[in-house]
Every structure is written in structure tokens, then in C-alpha cells.
Design an enzyme around this catalytic site. Structure first.
Site, PDB file in Angstrom:
ATOM      1  N   ASN A   1      -6.424   8.138  -2.914  1.00  0.00           N
ATOM      2  CA  ASN A   1      -6.874   7.306  -4.022  1.00  0.00           C
ATOM      3  C   ASN A   1      -8.077   6.462  -3.608  1.00  0.00           C
ATOM      4  O   ASN A   1      -7.917   5.367  -3.073  1.00  0.00           O
ATOM      5  CB  ASN A   1      -5.733   6.384  -4.466  1.00  0.00           C
ATOM      6  CG  ASN A   1      -4.567   7.139  -5.046  1.00  0.00           C
ATOM      7  OD1 ASN A   1      -4.619   8.362  -5.191  1.00  0.00           O
ATOM      8  ND2 ASN A   1      -3.523   6.433  -5.413  1.00  0.00           N
TER       9      ASN A   1
ATOM     10  N   ASN B   1       7.287   8.340  -3.624  1.00  0.00           N
ATOM     11  CA  ASN B   1       7.055   9.623  -2.958  1.00  0.00           C
ATOM     12  C   ASN B   1       6.504   9.445  -1.534  1.00  0.00           C
ATOM     13  O   ASN B   1       5.912  10.350  -0.977  1.00  0.00           O
ATOM     14  CB  ASN B   1       6.107  10.508  -3.785  1.00  0.00           C
ATOM     15  CG  ASN B   1       4.758   9.864  -3.999  1.00  0.00           C
ATOM     16  OD1 ASN B   1       4.525   8.742  -3.558  1.00  0.00           O
ATOM     17  ND2 ASN B   1       3.871  10.557  -4.663  1.00  0.00           N
TER      18      ASN B   1
ATOM     19  N   HIS C   1      -3.603  17.278  -3.812  1.00  0.00           N
ATOM     20  CA  HIS C   1      -3.074  16.353  -2.794  1.00  0.00           C
ATOM     21  C   HIS C   1      -1.590  16.548  -2.526  1.00  0.00           C
ATOM     22  O   HIS C   1      -1.045  16.038  -1.568  1.00  0.00           O
ATOM     23  CB  HIS C   1      -3.365  14.904  -3.169  1.00  0.00           C
ATOM     24  CG  HIS C   1      -2.399  14.293  -4.151  1.00  0.00           C
ATOM     25  ND1 HIS C   1      -2.031  14.897  -5.321  1.00  0.00           N
ATOM     26  CD2 HIS C   1      -1.737  13.108  -4.112  1.00  0.00           C
ATOM     27  CE1 HIS C   1      -1.188  14.121  -5.971  1.00  0.00           C
ATOM     28  NE2 HIS C   1      -0.988  13.033  -5.270  1.00  0.00           N
TER      29      HIS C   1
END
Lengths: 486, 143
Positions: A335, A205, A409
Site C-alpha cells: 500500500n 490477514n 499481492h
């Protein structure tokens, strides 16, 4: 409707709770931030995974999921867990393998009309200058010693070496450098994996997109103006992370933690992917330091990509990048685990906050936010699928109380990659996107099919949920016109 | 095909089940499944380069994990992908040793139909079991 609705208790239209007695060993309840509609789309594994997270030692208040949550490994993607600094643990699975995978939003002073005739040239050149896909190697040629410097210096290395502007640092979370990083805590294999990957997008992605600000999609004119957004403007957004380097750091410590977790620290977990160690232990601190190296490497990756974007725009428009207004709005990390101070039961408390596929969303007033944004809150960049659109949001004061200043997100997948490959044909998708005015350049049609818009939740629904839950404020929606996909 | 992609196990990543009648076979087919996740046409990966390596573990499932991790490392560090494997597993003093020869070539964007990059092998639901006389591996690869 799936079983999830029978498990959760409604607290409001956007907050749902799973009580602490749902699963043996849970230390705190779970809070799910989603509309009923998004809850319907959630797969049961999200519930299983987030209730596992709630069993981790030292977790404070709740285990949270954001509106774009979907199942991952160990932690769900879109999971947030704050751990007590003394009693709590740090878990690589709670951060994700792609440490500091994040988003960067870049302005231009160009309008859609300026860019339209040059769009293909821009996308083609970006595709050539920013390698994407499996095994792509970057343009920054460095040796292992320089790579170690990068992992400790973060984006400051880029500014010193001509790959960034001084102002870029201010516009990056943590000013582009995690100061607790020590390259000594990183394996040689991790460095080997990352050595050729600085300046590469990756796949899955990860993408680089040229977008337009439609006048009707400016929701907060005052804030938009403060960040430098104007109607019909062209902006650039991209999403990538620490590549193989971050993954190896996570894998190395996952294995280390599995070796000591139960035998040395008597911690029992429900999923090996949740392997953890006390934050204050030697192992925990070593990982915290190594993880910060990966955060820094990822900042450098995005910074060098920005350098290439500036080069491409400068070449195509035959104008210096400064004169094209190619300034960053902000760079957000997805992350990570970071030490932050938040109020708990009326008292300020330091904690280690794991955000996996979640964005920090500080409200106005926080000292960590650049001065120019301090009165409006931290910019939050939400990437949608390549077919739909993306958002700029702002953090809110309410987010601090609700989610320890965390928000969504992205869109969040609802369809597996293999199913997407069966459902969509990359070539058809390419042509349909072209008809919609989006020129996409992808390494492969198969990869393109996996990222089809219908494989994701509706970005507007996700953003509505964050706004209704008051964990973000809506500012602008962006429409894609050009896309480079790994 | 000795391996199948499982839609219901993982949404964002690649969940795979691999079956084989032999222990060596399950390692070979797991390696092929990993490459196939990145390259749609596995048969397009020719044998031009061989890489030898050894991994060890006390547990048989972690031996598979270590083996697959090596393949991911080779892909990132040396841009190599593999379509054939020679595997030799020994059990010595309570631990397993695996000697592997991975055969393949450098990634070629023109020749290989590249899909998603496998960035890590995860331990989520990772297992290697023997049921009756058949080996079964389950893995979720991070994309």
C-alpha cells in the site's frame, strides 16, 4: 455469470476493458487483469470503485485492477492508478489505511527434515516473541522522539540499533528508507498509536509463516538458485504493515483533504473515501511526506520482526542466525504511492503511482533493483491463505508496458469475514490444518475461522493470471507448515 | 441486537448497520458494534476503567466518525476496549459537541474472545441519517 461480463470488453484472455463512457466523469478507461474465471468471482463493487478511480484528475492511461482484486473502500484492493506529477492528485484512499503493508521472505539453510521435530517449538516461540492480535504491544521500547527518528530513518535505524544486518537494507524496497519522510508532518495522535506497536504483527490477514519448498514447485531453477532457493528448503514469510500509526496518518489527511478538496481545489469526487489533493499542493506534499513516515515505520516493524525470527531460530537450533542462513530474499510494499518513471507514448514520464493491495513488479534492468537481482527482475512475494500456499514471482519488462510495473499481492477474499465465521469453525479448521501438516497458533479460533482458505480465491488461479498476462514470472510455490496468526 | 453485520457491503472489512430511536442511542450502539467487531463476547468486557473525551464537528455524521475514531485510538494507544458509553450531544453555533464517557477495561487475551482488529473507521458509504423517527448509521470498519 454476473453482470460484470456484460460491462467489460475482452482484450485478451487475461485483459478486460471498461470504456471511458461507462460512467460520467471517467478520464481514462479501466483495465482489469483477470481470467474469465476470476472475473466471475469479482464482486460488482470492484467495477463501481475502479470506475470511480478513473474519474480522478491527472490519471494516466488506465485505472487498473490486478487479478486478486476485491472491493475495498474508495479504491478497490488490488487497484493501481498512476497520476501525472503536475496535473494529478494524491489520495490516501488509493494507498490504503495500512500504509506499506507488505511481505518479507526470509531464507534458511535448513531442510524440512531439520525443522519437522522442532516445528511446534519454533511456532510457539515465534508466537511469544512476535505479538499478534488486537492491541498487542511490541518489544522495542522507545520514546516519542525515537519514534520520530524511526519514521525518518526507516530500516537504517534498525541496523544502527542492532535489529538488522547491513545486507537487509539492500534487500528491502527503497533500501528500507523513504528519504522524503518528515516527522513534522505527522500528528501526535498518530505517534501515540504507533509508539508501542513496533515489532507487532497485527491481526486480520497478517501472519507469519514457516514454509517448505517442494522440489516439484520450483518452476524456474536458475532464478530460484540466484535468490538462494533449493529443494526441501524451509523459508519464512510474513505479512504486516504500519499498524495504528499508518492508519492514523491516513485518517488525519483524509479529513484534511475533505476540508480543502472542493472549496480550495474545486475537485469533485464520487466517494468521500477517494478524498484527494493536487500532488503539488501544500496539503498533497504534506501527506506525501507523512505517508513516507508510515512507509518507514512499516519497514522498521518488519525489520524488528525479522530480528525476533532470527533470535527464535537461533535459540531453538542453538546456532548463530548467520550460520542458519537467515538472509532476506526481499521485502515488498503493498500500500504505497511512489514517484516512478515509466514510458508513456514513447517518452519517459514521471508519475505518482498509487498501488493499493498491489505489488511493484520491476522487470530486469531497473536501477531500483538490487544488483544481484538486476538481470532477473524484482522479487515479488505473493502471500496465499494460511491453508494453501504462497509464491515467489519476478517482475517482468512487459509489466512496465501493461500496468506501470504492478502485479497482484495475494489471493484476494471472496467471502466476508462474518460469512466465514458462520461457515467455518475455528477449532475444526485448526484440527484439519494439523492433519494436513500445518501447525497454527492463533490469538483466537474466531480470527482463525475468518481466514479460512475457502474465504479466498485460489492462489494458483491468481498467479496463473499474472503469468499469462506477462506481468509476473513464476519462480517457486511454497507450502505452509507452521503459522502464527493475529 | 441494535446492529447488524452486512455481508453484501464489504468483503474484506466489517460493514455494519446500526439502528436506534435516539441520537445518543445510535452513538452508544455504534461504539458497542465497534468493540463487538474486535471482541466476540461483548459482555466479557467489564467496567474497570472510564475515559472521558470530547469531539466536535459541523456535521452530525462526522461527529460519529470522530467519536468512533477516538475509540480506535484508545485501543491502540492504551490497549483499552469499551462496552458501555455515556453520551451527551449539544448543538452550538452551527456545530455539534459530543461529551463521552467510555467504560471498559484493558484487553485481556485470556478473558476476551478476540477477533479482527479494527484499524480504522472508513468514510466509504459512511452515513448517519434519520428516517421518520429512527436513526440509522452505516459504517465500514477497516480490518
Amino acid at each position: 455469470m454476473n453482470d460484470i461480463i456484460n460491462i467489460v470488453k475482452k482484450k485478451s484472455d487475461t485483459i478486460w476493458e471498461i470504456p471511458v463512457d461507462y460512467k460520467q466523469g471517467m478520464n481514462v478507461p479501466v483495465r482489469i487483469y483477470a481470467t474469465k474465471q476470476l472475473l466471475k468471482l469479482m464482486d460488482y463493487q470492484v467495477i463501481d470503485q475502479i470506475t470511480n478511480v478513473a474519474t480522478l484528475p491527472g490519471i494516466i492511461n488506465y485505472a487498473y485492477t490486478m487479478p486478486d482484486a476485491h472491493s475495498g473502500y474508495g479504491f478497490p484492493i488490488g487497484g493501481v492508478a498512476a497520476m501525472d506529477l503536475k496535473e494529478g492528485v494524491i489520495s490516501p484512499g488509493g494507498i490504503g489505511f495500512d500504509i506499506n503493508c507488505g511481505m518479507r521472505l526470509v531464507l534458511t539453510n535448513l531442510t524440512h527434515n531439520d525443522v519437522k521435530p522442532k516445528l511446534r517449538e519454533l511456532v510457539d516461540q515465534l508466537y511469544n516473541k512476535v505479538p499478534a492480535g488486537v492491541g498487542g504491544a511490541g518489544f522495542v521500547k522507545i520514546n516519542k522522539s525515537e519514534f520520530r527518528d524511526i519514521t525518518e530513518m526507516g530500516s537504517t535505524w534498525c541496523v544502527e540499533n542492532g535489529y538488522g544486518w547491513e545486507e537487509d537494507l539492500e534487500n528491502t524496497e527503497e533500501s528500507g528508507i523513504m528519504k522524503g519522510a518528515s516527522a513534522e508532518k505527522v500528528s501526535d495522535v498518530a505517534i501515540k498509536r504507533g509508539l508501542k506497536q513496533i515489532g507487532t504483527l497485527g491481526s486480520g490477514n497478517h501472519y507469519l509463516e514457516i514454509q517448505v519448498v517442494k522440489p516439484e514447485y520450483i518452476f524456474d531453477e536458475k532464478v530460484a538458485k540466484t535468490v538462494g532457493i533449493f529443494p526441501n528448503q524451509v523459508v519464512i514469510m510474513f505479512h504486516c504493515g504500519s499498524r495504528g500509526f499508518g492508519h492514523q496518518v491516513a485518517t488525519d489527511y483524509l479529513k484534511k483533504f475533505l476540508g480543502v478538496m472542493e472549496s480550495k481545489y474545486n475537485i469533485k469526487i464520487l466517494d468521500r473515501e477517494l478524498a484527494c489533493a493536487p500532488f503539488q499542493s501544500q496539503e498533497g506534499q504534506d501527506y506525501f511526506s507523512a505517508m513516507q513516515c508510515a512507509i518507514n515505520m512499516s519497514f522498521v516493524n518488519r525489520q524488528t520482526i525479522l530480528h525476533r525470527i532470527r533470535e527464535v531460530f537461533s535459540t531453538v537450533f542453538k546456532t548463530e542466525p548467520e550460520k542458519l542462513g537467515l538472509s532476506m530474499v526481499y521485502d515488498v510494499a503493498h500500500n504505497t504511492a511512489k514517484v516512478e518513471e515509466h514510458e508513456v507514448d514513447g517518452k519517459n514520464r514521471k508519475m505518482i503511482i498509487h498501488r493499493k493491495g498491489a505489488t511493484r513488479a520491476f522487470g530486469p534492468g531497473r536501477s531500483e533493483i538490487p544488483l544481484k537481482y538486476r538481470n532477473i527482475g524484482q522479487p515479488v512475494i505473493i502471500g496465499g491463505s494460511m491453508e494453501t500456499g504462497s509464491y515467489l514471482l519476478m517482475g517482468t519488462k512487459e509489466a512496465h508496458k501493461e500496468t506501470f510495473a504492478s502485479t497482484a499481492h495475494g489471493s484476494g477474499r471472496i467471502m466476508s469475514r462474518t460469512k466465514a465465521r458462520r461457515m467455518f469453525r475455528g477449532e475444526t479448521l485448526y484440527k484439519n490444518m494439523l492433519k494436513k501438516g500445518i501447525y497454527v497458533k492463533s490469538v483466537s479460533y474466531t480470527g482463525l475461522a475468518e481466514e479460512a482458505g475457502d474465504a479466498y480465491k485460489n492462489i494458483d488461479d491468481v498467479v496463473d493470471a499474472t503469468v499469462n498476462a506477462k506481468i509476473s514470472k513464476r519462480v517457486v510455490r511454497f507450502i505452509p507448515i507452521g503459522n502464527v496468526k493475529g | 441486537m441494535p446492529y447488524i453485520y452486512k455481508d453484501d457491503i464489504s468483503i474484506a472489512d466489517a460493514a455494519i448497520e446500526v439502528y436506534s430511536d435516539s441520537l445518543e442511542g445510535i452513538f452508544i450502539d455504534s461504539g458497542k458494534a465497534l468493540t463487538n467487531t474486535m471482541v466476540d463476547n461483548l459482555e466479557s468486557v467489564d467496567i474497570k476503567k472510564e475515559v472521558e473525551f470530547k469531539v466536535e464537528s459541523k456535521e452530525i455524521d462526522m461527529l460519529l466518525f470522530e467519536f468512533l475514531e477516538q475509540l480506535v485510538i484508545e485501543k491502540d494507544a492504551n490497549q483499552l476496549i469499551f462496552s458501555e458509553f455515556k453520551i451527551n450531544i449539544k448543538e452550538l453555533d452551527g456545530k455539534y459537541e459530543l461529551y463521552a464517557v467510555a467504560k471498559g477495561e484493558h484487553i485481556d487475551y485470556k478473558k476476551h474472545e478476540l477477533c479482527a482488529d479494527v484499524k480504522a473507521v472508513t468514510l466509504h458509504k459512511f452515513s448517519l441519517t434519520k428516517e421518520d423517527s429512527r436513526w440509522k448509521a452505516t459504517m465500514i470498519l477497516d480490518i
